[in-house]
Design an enzyme around this catalytic site. Structure first.
Site, mmCIF file in Angstrom:
data_model
loop_
_atom_site.group_PDB
_atom_site.id
_atom_site.type_symbol
_atom_site.label_atom_id
_atom_site.label_comp_id
_atom_site.label_asym_id
_atom_site.label_seq_id
_atom_site.Cartn_x
_atom_site.Cartn_y
_atom_site.Cartn_z
ATOM 1 N N SER A 120 0.831 -1.210 0.000
ATOM 2 C CA SER A 120 0.000 0.000 0.000
ATOM 3 C C SER A 120 0.862 1.255 0.000
ATOM 4 C CB SER A 120 -0.874 -0.005 1.251
ATOM 5 O OG SER A 120 -1.502 1.242 1.395
ATOM 6 N N TYR A 144 -2.354 0.687 10.184
ATOM 7 C CA TYR A 144 -2.492 -0.057 8.925
ATOM 8 C C TYR A 144 -1.220 0.086 8.083
ATOM 9 C CZ TYR A 144 -3.702 -0.994 4.100
ATOM 10 O OH TYR A 144 -3.682 -1.473 2.812
ATOM 11 N N LYS A 148 1.729 -2.750 7.008
ATOM 12 C CA LYS A 148 2.165 -3.064 5.641
ATOM 13 C C LYS A 148 3.681 -2.868 5.502
ATOM 14 C CE LYS A 148 -1.614 -4.402 3.662
ATOM 15 N NZ LYS A 148 -1.828 -5.525 2.741
#
Ligand code: UDP
Length: 342
Positions: A120, A144, A148
């Site tokens: 991402s 988040y 990643k």
């Protein structure tokens, strides 16, 4: 006839995973979907074989790899909501970091070498300038994004220690849907801009909450790089094929290199849907970066990839087509529900 080569796809019943499975089938592979259906949908698993399994279950993954002997693995299964990650970071680290570790362990134990993962642009955090190149520092600002970035580190370490070949696809804003309307974006609850714009167009919500119009951008609303899910799909297959030819440690941005503002998305959506889309100005959403646009030359150079599906017309046109069809399907199920209960 020779048997199709298989590719194991974790999260293959989700939004992006299902589009990759469709593209794999069209390219002559047999996808093996591995999904626990926590946020995926059984009606998205339309291609290849389906295994109901959790990525944290290393034994089951290992069993799937030993049974199906895939040529490679594409890993999507993950938690994806940035806002949720702030409220419940544990779940994100468990699934995104622990889950990736489980996938890597299963690959190491089985000897499966080639892995493409869903990364991402959130790993870049709030960059000082755009477009963002792959060598920009990884400074995630949400759990988040951090999960990643940690996932990327795990891949690097397993590659160095155990000879795996890995590719990380760092997506910008995944959008659009299968042009045939069989699969598309379906999140519960839905927080993403384009589906929310359509919900406002269809009268499912009173209007779109416009999160801030005082950003340092041309019209004051945030800029994002929207990339069609079919273009994401083709990039994953090209990356897997490149790993199979011997490439290692690929980190690749997937976007168009062009940003659209929230107001531009609303204006184009009014044109495409023919509907009035009321907007209400709201305060900025915490954690939003003013502009996230990718530098995308590496994908073209390393993979021979082009974002062929990603004009704004095509993104919004396919997404609207999907939205309308999926709504009919939802309403159909709602209408049937009472007679099922009777
Ligand atoms: N956005 C908005 N209203 C909404 C949902 C999103 O104004 O109901 C804005 C959001 O603040 C961001 C952009 O649309 O600037 C894209 O948000 P989205 O959640 O789709 O993707 P993100 O870039 O956060 O991954």
């Amino acid at each position: 006839m020779a048997q199709a080569e298989k590719v194991l796809v974790t999260g293959g019943a989700g939004y992006i995973g299902s589009h990759v499975c469709k593209a794999l089938a069209e390219a002559g592979y047999e996808p093996v979907v591995y999904d626990n259906l926590s946020s995926g949908y059984a009606d998205f698993a339309l291609w290849g074989t389906f295994i109901h399994g959790d990525i944290l279950d290393t034994g089951k993954l290992l069993e799937a790899i030993r049974e199906h002997e895939p040529a490679g693995l594409i890993h999507f299964a993950a938690c994806i909501e940035v806002g949720e990650s702030v409220k419940a970071p544990g779940r994100f680290y468990r699934n995104n970091v622990g889950g990736t570790l489980s996938v890597l362990e299963a690959m190491r134990l089985s000897g499966l070498r080639d892995l493409v993962v869903s990364g991402s642009c959130a790993v870049y955090g709030a960059p000082e300038s755009v477009p963002i190149p792959e060598h920009a520092p990884l400074r995630p600002v949400s759990p988040y994004g951090a999960s990643k970035a940690m996932m990327e580190r795990l891949l690097d370490d397993f590659e160095a220690a155990h000879g795996l070949h890995t590719a990380v696809m760092r997506y910008f804003n995944a959008s659009g849907a299968d042009p045939e309307g069989r699969i598309g974006e379906r999140h519960v609850p839905e927080t993403h801009l384009i589906p929310r714009v359509f919900m406002a167009a269809a009268g499912e919500i009173p209007g779109l909450a416009l999160f801030g119009d005082d950003y340092p951008t041309p019209d004051g609303t945030c800029l994002r790089d929207y990339i069609h899910v079919n273009d994401l799909a083709s990039a994953h297959i090209l990356a897997l094929e490149k790993l199979r030819r011997g490439a290692r440690n690929l980190k690749i941005n997937l976007g168009t290199g062009r940003g659209y503002s929230v107001l531009e998305i609303v204006a184009k959506s009014r044109e495409i849907t023919g509907k009035n889309i009321p907007c209400t100005l709201m305060p900025r959403r915490p954690g939003d970066s003013p502009a996230l646009v990718g530098k995308v030359e590496r994908a073209a150079g390393d993979l021979g990839w082009t974002a062929a599906f990603s004009s704004l017309e095509n993104i919004l046109g396919t997404a609207w087509n999907w939205f309308v069809r999926d709504r009919e399907r939802r309403e159909f199920h709602l209408r049937r529900a009472p007679s099922i209960r009777a």
